[in-house]
Every structure is written in structure tokens, then in C-alpha cells.
Design a protein around this motif. Structure first.
Motif, PDB file in Angstrom:
ATOM      1  N   ALA A 249       0.785  -1.252  -0.014  1.00 31.19           N
ATOM      2  CA  ALA A 249      -0.008   0.036   0.074  1.00 31.19           C
ATOM      3  C   ALA A 249       0.902   1.194  -0.068  1.00 31.19           C
ATOM      4  O   ALA A 249       0.582   2.210  -0.565  1.00 31.19           O
ATOM      5  CB  ALA A 249      -0.950   0.089   1.626  1.00 31.19           C
ATOM      6  N   HIS A 250       1.986   1.031   0.679  1.00 29.52           N
ATOM      7  CA  HIS A 250       2.803   2.460   0.876  1.00 29.52           C
ATOM      8  C   HIS A 250       3.690   2.528  -0.435  1.00 29.52           C
ATOM      9  O   HIS A 250       3.896   3.847  -0.990  1.00 29.52           O
ATOM     10  CB  HIS A 250       3.622   2.218   2.069  1.00 29.52           C
ATOM     11  N   THR A 251       4.021   1.503  -1.058  1.00 30.04           N
ATOM     12  CA  THR A 251       4.657   1.683  -2.251  1.00 30.04           C
ATOM     13  C   THR A 251       3.663   2.001  -3.474  1.00 30.04           C
ATOM     14  O   THR A 251       4.350   2.791  -4.432  1.00 30.04           O
ATOM     15  CB  THR A 251       5.303   0.124  -2.575  1.00 30.04           C
ATOM     16  N   PHE A 252       2.388   1.784  -3.128  1.00 26.99           N
ATOM     17  CA  PHE A 252       1.581   2.250  -4.231  1.00 26.99           C
ATOM     18  C   PHE A 252       1.490   3.658  -4.322  1.00 26.99           C
ATOM     19  O   PHE A 252       1.466   4.059  -5.340  1.00 26.99           O
ATOM     20  CB  PHE A 252       0.200   1.497  -3.794  1.00 26.99           C
ATOM     21  N   ILE A 253       1.544   4.323  -3.151  1.00 28.79           N
ATOM     22  CA  ILE A 253       1.476   5.850  -3.079  1.00 28.79           C
ATOM     23  C   ILE A 253       2.719   6.254  -3.902  1.00 28.79           C
ATOM     24  O   ILE A 253       2.820   7.234  -4.634  1.00 28.79           O
ATOM     25  CB  ILE A 253       1.562   6.343  -1.721  1.00 28.79           C
ATOM     26  N   ALA A 254       3.975   5.508  -3.828  1.00 31.49           N
ATOM     27  CA  ALA A 254       5.093   6.223  -4.485  1.00 31.49           C
ATOM     28  C   ALA A 254       5.069   5.871  -6.011  1.00 31.49           C
ATOM     29  O   ALA A 254       5.532   6.897  -6.520  1.00 31.49           O
ATOM     30  CB  ALA A 254       6.494   5.396  -3.828  1.00 31.49           C
ATOM     31  N   MET A 255       4.603   4.903  -6.308  1.00 29.57           N
ATOM     32  CA  MET A 255       4.221   4.447  -7.654  1.00 29.57           C
ATOM     33  C   MET A 255       3.340   5.662  -8.498  1.00 29.57           C
ATOM     34  O   MET A 255       3.484   5.840  -9.490  1.00 29.57           O
ATOM     35  CB  MET A 255       3.592   3.369  -7.953  1.00 29.57           C
ATOM     36  N   ILE A 256       2.388   6.017  -7.479  1.00 30.23           N
ATOM     37  CA  ILE A 256       1.604   7.476  -8.157  1.00 30.23           C
ATOM     38  C   ILE A 256       2.150   8.577  -8.515  1.00 30.23           C
ATOM     39  O   ILE A 256       2.174   9.114  -9.573  1.00 30.23           O
ATOM     40  CB  ILE A 256       0.386   7.516  -7.159  1.00 30.23           C
ATOM     41  N   PHE A 257       3.182   8.812  -7.570  1.00 27.19           N
ATOM     42  CA  PHE A 257       3.963   9.888  -7.787  1.00 27.19           C
ATOM     43  C   PHE A 257       4.915   9.809  -8.884  1.00 27.19           C
ATOM     44  O   PHE A 257       5.187  10.717  -9.808  1.00 27.19           O
ATOM     45  CB  PHE A 257       4.968  10.327  -6.619  1.00 27.19           C
ATOM     46  N   LEU A 258       5.637   8.551  -8.986  1.00 24.68           N
ATOM     47  CA  LEU A 258       6.596   8.285 -10.189  1.00 24.68           C
ATOM     48  C   LEU A 258       5.760   8.262 -11.630  1.00 24.68           C
ATOM     49  O   LEU A 258       5.987   8.722 -12.587  1.00 24.68           O
ATOM     50  CB  LEU A 258       7.262   7.079  -9.944  1.00 24.68           C
ATOM     51  N   PHE A 259       4.452   7.668 -11.501  1.00 21.22           N
ATOM     52  CA  PHE A 259       3.795   7.642 -12.683  1.00 21.22           C
ATOM     53  C   PHE A 259       3.512   9.047 -13.072  1.00 21.22           C
ATOM     54  O   PHE A 259       3.274   9.284 -14.429  1.00 21.22           O
ATOM     55  CB  PHE A 259       2.329   6.886 -12.306  1.00 21.22           C
ATOM     56  N   TYR A 260       2.940   9.942 -12.363  1.00 16.25           N
ATOM     57  CA  TYR A 260       2.682  11.234 -12.723  1.00 16.25           C
ATOM     58  C   TYR A 260       3.737  12.300 -13.107  1.00 16.25           C
ATOM     59  O   TYR A 260       3.597  12.982 -13.762  1.00 16.25           O
ATOM     60  CB  TYR A 260       2.006  11.971 -11.484  1.00 16.25           C
ATOM     61  N   ALA A 261       5.083  11.707 -12.586  1.00 15.69           N
ATOM     62  CA  ALA A 261       6.202  12.468 -13.076  1.00 15.69           C
ATOM     63  C   ALA A 261       6.292  12.435 -14.535  1.00 15.69           C
ATOM     64  O   ALA A 261       6.550  13.137 -15.423  1.00 15.69           O
ATOM     65  CB  ALA A 261       7.363  12.049 -12.494  1.00 15.69           C
ATOM     66  N   PHE A 262       6.122  11.095 -15.124  1.00 15.66           N
ATOM     67  CA  PHE A 262       6.106  10.851 -16.635  1.00 15.66           C
ATOM     68  C   PHE A 262       5.104  11.250 -17.358  1.00 15.66           C
ATOM     69  O   PHE A 262       5.000  11.750 -18.478  1.00 15.66           O
ATOM     70  CB  PHE A 262       6.365   9.338 -16.986  1.00 15.66           C
ATOM     71  N   TYR A 263       3.650  11.284 -16.538  1.00 15.95           N
ATOM     72  CA  TYR A 263       2.697  11.785 -17.319  1.00 15.95           C
ATOM     73  C   TYR A 263       2.682  13.233 -17.455  1.00 15.95           C
ATOM     74  O   TYR A 263       2.528  14.053 -18.670  1.00 15.95           O
ATOM     75  CB  TYR A 263       1.466  11.812 -16.467  1.00 15.95           C
ATOM     76  N   ASP A 264       3.564  14.025 -16.591  1.00 11.27           N
ATOM     77  CA  ASP A 264       3.506  15.629 -16.597  1.00 11.27           C
ATOM     78  C   ASP A 264       4.610  15.930 -17.551  1.00 11.27           C
ATOM     79  O   ASP A 264       4.793  17.218 -18.014  1.00 11.27           O
ATOM     80  CB  ASP A 264       3.945  15.694 -15.132  1.00 11.27           C
ATOM     81  N   ILE A 265       5.558  15.322 -18.083  1.00 11.34           N
ATOM     82  CA  ILE A 265       6.609  15.906 -18.889  1.00 11.34           C
ATOM     83  C   ILE A 265       6.108  15.746 -20.314  1.00 11.34           C
ATOM     84  O   ILE A 265       6.692  16.691 -21.076  1.00 11.34           O
ATOM     85  CB  ILE A 265       7.916  14.931 -18.899  1.00 11.34           C
ATOM     86  N   ALA A 266       4.851  15.472 -20.675  1.00 10.82           N
ATOM     87  CA  ALA A 266       4.376  15.581 -21.994  1.00 10.82           C
ATOM     88  C   ALA A 266       2.803  15.750 -22.008  1.00 10.82           C
ATOM     89  O   ALA A 266       2.575  16.990 -22.650  1.00 10.82           O
ATOM     90  CB  ALA A 266       4.625  14.436 -22.960  1.00 10.82           C
ATOM     91  N   PHE A 267       2.040  14.975 -21.291  1.00 10.27           N
ATOM     92  CA  PHE A 267       0.577  15.129 -21.511  1.00 10.27           C
ATOM     93  C   PHE A 267      -0.021  16.228 -20.423  1.00 10.27           C
ATOM     94  O   PHE A 267      -1.102  16.697 -21.021  1.00 10.27           O
ATOM     95  CB  PHE A 267      -0.017  13.763 -21.077  1.00 10.27           C
ATOM     96  N   THR A 268       0.688  16.796 -19.708  1.00 13.06           N
ATOM     97  CA  THR A 268       0.260  18.194 -19.137  1.00 13.06           C
ATOM     98  C   THR A 268       0.712  19.102 -20.030  1.00 13.06           C
ATOM     99  O   THR A 268      -0.084  20.060 -20.490  1.00 13.06           O
ATOM    100  CB  THR A 268       0.847  18.167 -17.855  1.00 13.06           C
ATOM    101  N   PRO A 269       1.946  19.523 -20.260  1.00 12.71           N
ATOM    102  CA  PRO A 269       2.301  20.751 -20.696  1.00 12.71           C
ATOM    103  C   PRO A 269       2.050  20.888 -22.517  1.00 12.71           C
ATOM    104  O   PRO A 269       1.902  21.909 -22.962  1.00 12.71           O
ATOM    105  CB  PRO A 269       3.936  20.990 -20.804  1.00 12.71           C
TER     106      PRO A 269
END
Length: 527
Positions: A384-404
Motif C-alpha cells: 500500500a505504501h509502495t503504491f503511493i510512491a508509484m502514483i508519484f512516479l507515474f505522474y512524473a512521466f505523465y507530466d513531462i508531455a501530457f500536461t504541458p
């Protein structure tokens, strides 16, 4: 699916030698004023970001749940999706307002509707009133959001266009941050004001825009399209060259705008909705626009963004304060990464950012799925705790292209006559994908639990293949040259040569080519 055949070649530096590097933009009063105008347009996106995070936060407020009878399943999906349903309802009208009355007029209309709707939302005393107000917010947002990024890309200084437009979608997170921390701050208010205050603050960006929008210049492309060439030239000269109409960059931009509009109207016949299906170039544009619209919402990100509290509850994190705190930190984290990526888009390139983004999302979504499964099946708290860390890492890659980049890339690949209509198609596809996600996700998550994540694993694998094969690189080109890439490298080069020759900065041979091109256009018109 093949190698990276979609990479466009060409230097793309037709205007580079015309840029004035004698002083930085922040020491140029008119450039500072232009960028303040762009900043005012950028905050349109904060309204949309605010809404998503506000709805996420309200679900963690006992006062809101009590007021609306603890919505769940389909009812909760409708409360989240209704804003986007309102957006879809406005799409048939928004491009005609933007093209007919002007980009600025569309922003004014949208902001006015949103101010009225937010008052109704704040005063809601029933589910029906709350839903109706959110529908109206979406309806107004369409007019503003369809025009603001287009106006940004059409008035920005050439070397700042890519980063400036990429910041538009990035500011979604600014609204999201404000909403997340507002709901966190009002959590302990025992009355209905715990949710009414966040609802009222949603009007703030629109109020600011209505107060200051009168200082924003109209698009020189739109002015040229209406035959107001002299006014367009004045706008370009005032903001891009300290008022000098004979500046080589201004002359180059002005002539390229005129040539591109003439080409699209008279040769390519890019003047209506059916134009998207008539030529190979427009079909390529349509395919990529639709793809990145759906990819931006169907990559698993909205499962987290709109239903984070449901996911956290599923993995054992049930304290509302903890849920709101994680939500607030995640939005600040996303905002910082997206800004950095957006500002680097002209250095790194659009294509490398999109490829890295899709691959990274796939990897960390697979890991999220594994952690969710381990906790669900075995109750492993470490998972469960690792799951939260994976959310942050997933969003790091989403944010480099699909946000901006999704908005910036869409508006820059469209020629002027199709820009408002094409951006409407993009937004329509985005809203349809959002509505589907917002309505289906809570139902599917409740029925399938962690197994629902496997659907997104398969979809992300498809995204990698599509981006690798079809996405074209567009960095370091003018707006007109970028749009022309989809009609062939020759078309982009022709526009650059035509602009240089008519501006008096090309070689004699280039001027002869431009003259021949004009003759060809006249022959086609007469045929």
C-alpha cells in the motif's frame, strides 16, 4: 508498428537570424506587457484544474456528503462528469464565436457565464441545483478554453510560443493546488461553508479575466483573416519590435501569416469541417489530435485525479485529513514537473518528451497494479505504501508531455482557418473521454477492484506504439511553418521562402519563387 518514420526533417530556423538578442525580454517593456497578457489568458486553465481537484476534495468532506446524501456509483459519476457534459453542449457554438467575433470576445463570453454559474453552485441547496450550476460552468468554460490557448499561440513572440503555450495546460495544476489546499483548509468548518467556500473561489480566475481582458491584443492572424491587415501589422510591430513596422522579423511574420491564410483558403481549401477529411495532411492532423486527446485522459491519470479517495480507501488509507494532504502535495509536485518540462519543450523536442512519457507511464502503472493486487489479495501494508510512491512516479512521466504539450501541440499543427474548429474537435474528444472515465471509473473500480487496472496496462502499451509511429517533431518553427509540415516539407519551405522574399530579406531567386507561387495561386483561383 515500425520505426520513427514520423520525424520531420528540416532546420526550421527561417526566422532565427531575425531575432533581436540585444536585450533579454524582461528588459523590454512591451514584451513584459505581452507576457502579462499571456499570463492572464493562461489562468483560463486553472478553472478546469480547480474543478477536478475540488470535486476530489469535496468527496472527503463529511459536510458535503451529508448535504447531498452521500453520493456514490452512478450518482457520484454524474456529479463529476456534468461539467464536461456542459462543455460538450457548447462545442457546436464555440468555434463560430472565436472565428466570427474574435478570440478575445470568446474569452469574455466564457468568463461571464462561469461567474454566473459559480454563484449558483455556491448557493446550491439541492443536488439538482448543484448539477445544473456545474453544467453551466462547463458550458462557459468551453468558450474561454477554446479561444485562450489559440490566442496565446497567435500573439506570443516566436521564440517563446512553444513554452508559453505549453504553460496553458500546466496551469491546470495551479487551479488544482488551490482547490486541494482550500478544501484541506475548510475541512474543519462544521457548517456547509466547508464546501461553499471552495465553490465560491472557483470564480476567481474568471473575475480577474473580466477585469483585465480589455488590455489583451486581438490575434494578428484573426485580424488578417478579416482583412484588417494594417491593424494586424500594428499589433505585431508593437509587441514584437517596439513599434517598428519595418523590423525584418515583423515583416517576415506578417508576410508569412498572409501567405499561409491565402494558401489555406485558396489552394488547400481549408475552410470548413469537411476539410479535415479531404487531404492527407488534414487526416494526419485529425488522427493525432484525437489520439492525444484520448491518451491524455485514458492513461489512468483520471482514475487517480477524480477518485483518489476511493482508491486510498481501497488500500487502507481512510483518514480524510491524510487523503487531502496527499492530494495537495501531489498537485504541487505535478505543477513543478510540468512547468520544467514545458519550458524545455523547444530544447528537447515534442516527440522525445511524448515517447519518454508513455514508456514511463506504462512501467509505473504496471507497478501500481502489482502493489494494488498485493494489498487487495494479501493485505500487505508495504504494498500500500509502495503504491503511493508509484502514483508519484507515474505522474512524473505523465507530466513531462501530457500536461504541458497536448494543447500546445494541437494548436500549432493546425493551419489558421482550421485552428478554432480543430481545437474544438480536440476538446470534444477530450470531454467525451473524460465523461466516459468519470462515469465508468467508479462503477468499474467498485466491481473489479485492482483488476480494473489491467485495462489501463493494455491501453498504455498501445499508446507507446502509436506515439512512436505517428507523432511528428515540430520544435523551432514558426506557427505557419509548423502547421504546414503536415502538408509536406515543401509546403513549409515554400511559406518560409515566400515570407522572406516579400519581406525583402531573401535572395533574388527566393523572390522569384514567391512571385511564381503567387501566380500559381491566382491560376488555381481562376480555373
Amino acid at each position: 508498428m515500425g520505426g520513427p518514420a514520423a520525424v520531420a526533417t528540416g532546420s526550421g530556423h527561417g526566422y532565427a537570424h531575425l531575432i533581436n538578442h540585444s536585450r533579454p525580454w524582461w528588459k523590454n517593456t512591451r514584451m513584459v506587457r505581452l507576457n502579462l497578457c499571456i499570463a492572464l489568458l493562461l489562468i483560463t486553465s486553472t478553472t478546469n484544474g480547480y474543478d477536478g481537484s475540488m470535486m476530489n476534495g469535496l468527496q472527503s468532506l463529511p459536510q458535503w456528503n451529508d448535504a447531498f446524501d452521500h453520493p456514490n456509483g452512478g450518482k457520484l459519476g454524474l456529479l463529476s462528469a456534468i461539467q464536461n457534459i456542459g462543455s460538450v453542449a457548447a462545442y457546436p457554438f464555440s468555434p463560430y464565436v472565436s472565428d466570427g467575433l474574435g478570440r478575445r470576445a470568446a474569452v469574455i463570453l466564457g468568463a461571464t457565464i462561469m461567474c454566473i454559474a459559480t454563484v449558483l453552485q455556491t448557493a446550491s441547496h439541492s443536488v439538482g441545483m448543484f448539477i445544473g450550476a456545474r453544467f453551466l460552468i462547463g458550458f462557459g468554460l468551453t468558450f474561454a478554453a477554446a479561444a485562450a490557448p489559440v490566442l496565446i499561440t497567435e500573439i506570443a513572440y516566436p521564440t517563446q510560443r512553444g513554452p508559453a503555450t505549453s504553460l496553458y495546460n500546466t496551469l491546470w495544476f495551479l487551479g488544482s493546488i488551490i482547490a486541494a489546499w482550500t478544501t484541506f483548509g475548510t475541512f474543519h468548518i462544521p457548517t456547509s461553508w466547508s464546501w461553499r467556500i471552495p465553490s465560491a473561489i472557483q470564480a476567481l480566475p474568471s473575475v480577474v479575466q473580466l477585469s483585465l481582458v480589455w488590455f489583451i491584443p486581438e490575434s494578428p492572424r484573426w485580424l488578417c483573416s478579416k482583412g484588417r491587415d494594417e491593424q494586424a501589422l500594428r499589433v505585431l510591430a508593437y509587441y514584437h519590435a517596439d513599434g517598428n513596422k519595418e523590423d525584418p522579423l515583423v515583416e517576415y511574420e506578417f508576410e508569412e501569416i498572409r501567405a499561409a491564410i491565402q494558401f489555406d483558403r485558396e489552394v488547400a481549401a481549408n475552410v470548413g469541417w469537411l476539410s479535415f477529411f479531404r487531404t492527407p495532411g488534414n487526416r494526419r492532423r485529425l488522427r493525432i489530435m484525437l489520439a492525444i486527446a484520448f491518451f491524455s485522459q485514458w492513461s489512468g491519470n483520471n482514475l487517480i485525479a477524480y477518485y483518489m479517495n476511493k482508491i486510498f480507501t481501497a488500500i487502507g488509507i481512510v483518514d480524510p485529513t491524510t487523503q487531502l494532504l496527499i492530494n495537495g502535495i501531489l498537485n504541487i509536485y505535478n505543477f513543478i514537473i510540468a512547468i520544467i518540462a514545458g519550458l524545455l519543450c523547444d530544447k528537447i523536442g515534442r516527440r522525445p518528451l511524448f515517447i519518454a512519457s508513455t514508456i514511463g507511464m506504462f512501467v509505473f502503472w504496471v507497478l501500481q497494479t502489482a502493489c494494488f493486487a498485493l494489498y487487495s489479495e494479501k493485505g500487505d501494508i508495504r504494498a500500500a505504501h509502495t503504491f503511493i510512491a508509484m502514483i508519484f512516479l507515474f505522474y512524473a512521466f505523465y507530466d513531462i508531455a501530457f500536461t504541458p504539450l497536448i494543447v500546445a501541440y494541437t494548436v500549432e499543427i493546425l493551419p489558421f482557418p482550421l485552428r478554432a474548429k480543430g481545437f474544438t474537435i480536440f476538446n470534444f474528444a477530450l470531454s467525451v473521454s473524460l465523461i466516459f472515465n468519470q462515469y465508468i471509473n467508479p462503477i468499474a473500480l467498485k466491481a473489479l477492484g485492482w483488476k480494473y487496472y489491467i485495462v489501463y496496462v493494455c491501453w498504455l502499451a498501445f499508446e507507446i506504439g502509436f506515439i512512436w509511429k505517428f507523432l511528428i517533431e515540430t520544435k523551432n518553427r514558426t506557427l505557419e511553418e509548423t502547421a504546414a509540415l503536415f502538408d509536406g516539407e515543401d509546403t513549409a519551405e515554400h511559406l518560409a521562402e515566400h515570407a522572406a522574399a516579400n519581406a525583402g530579406i531573401g535572395e533574388p531567386a527566393e523572390r522569384e519563387k514567391a512571385s511564381s507561387a503567387e501566380d500559381a495561386i491566382e491560376e488555381i483561383k481562376a480555373a
